[in-house]
Design a protein around this motif. Sequence first.
Motif, short mmCIF file in Angstrom:
data_model
loop_
_atom_site.label_atom_id
_atom_site.label_comp_id
_atom_site.label_asym_id
_atom_site.label_seq_id
_atom_site.Cartn_x
_atom_site.Cartn_y
_atom_site.Cartn_z
N LEU A 147 -6.26 3.91 5.20
CA LEU A 147 -5.58 3.76 3.91
C LEU A 147 -4.25 3.08 4.18
O LEU A 147 -3.54 3.45 5.11
CB LEU A 147 -5.36 5.14 3.28
N THR A 148 -3.90 2.08 3.39
CA THR A 148 -2.65 1.36 3.58
C THR A 148 -1.55 1.98 2.73
O THR A 148 -1.71 2.14 1.52
CB THR A 148 -2.82 -0.13 3.21
N LEU A 149 -0.43 2.33 3.38
CA LEU A 149 0.70 2.95 2.70
C LEU A 149 1.87 1.98 2.62
O LEU A 149 2.14 1.23 3.55
CB LEU A 149 1.16 4.20 3.46
N SER A 150 2.57 2.02 1.48
CA SER A 150 3.79 1.23 1.33
C SER A 150 4.90 2.05 0.68
O SER A 150 5.83 1.51 0.11
CB SER A 150 3.51 -0.03 0.49
N THR A 151 4.76 3.38 0.75
CA THR A 151 5.80 4.26 0.21
C THR A 151 6.22 5.24 1.28
O THR A 151 5.49 5.50 2.23
CB THR A 151 5.30 5.05 -1.02
N LEU A 154 6.31 -1.35 5.11
CA LEU A 154 5.28 -1.83 4.20
C LEU A 154 3.93 -1.98 4.90
O LEU A 154 3.87 -2.29 6.09
CB LEU A 154 5.69 -3.18 3.61
N ASN A 155 2.88 -1.75 4.13
CA ASN A 155 1.51 -2.00 4.60
C ASN A 155 1.20 -1.31 5.92
O ASN A 155 0.69 -1.93 6.85
CB ASN A 155 1.24 -3.50 4.69
N ARG A 156 1.49 -0.01 5.98
CA ARG A 156 1.20 0.77 7.19
C ARG A 156 -0.18 1.39 7.08
O ARG A 156 -0.44 2.18 6.17
CB ARG A 156 2.23 1.89 7.36
#
Length: 95
Positions: free
Chosen positions: A26-30, A10-12
Amino acid sequence: MCLWILDSLLNRPQVVKIVGNLSLSLTLSTGTPQGCVLSPMLYSLFTYDCVSCHESTQILKCADDSTVLGLITNTDESEYRDQVNKLTYQLVQRK
């Protein structure tokens, strides 16, 4: 351990570097991080129930990728295209 794995997914933050220029973060959570040793196992778990719904198609899953194979007879691609649409829909619903 589960919380540790969840925290790593989460929140990478992600940036892209092209010829020395960095994009905005950009924050990724998928999905799963590329190169992570857990990514192939997690991908297998994410796609475990993705099975073919036609005898003329097969879904091949390897590490972090899926492929739909289809036998097209007399230029009738309907079952193949239906399988691709169903697989795409299943994977998008999980994100």
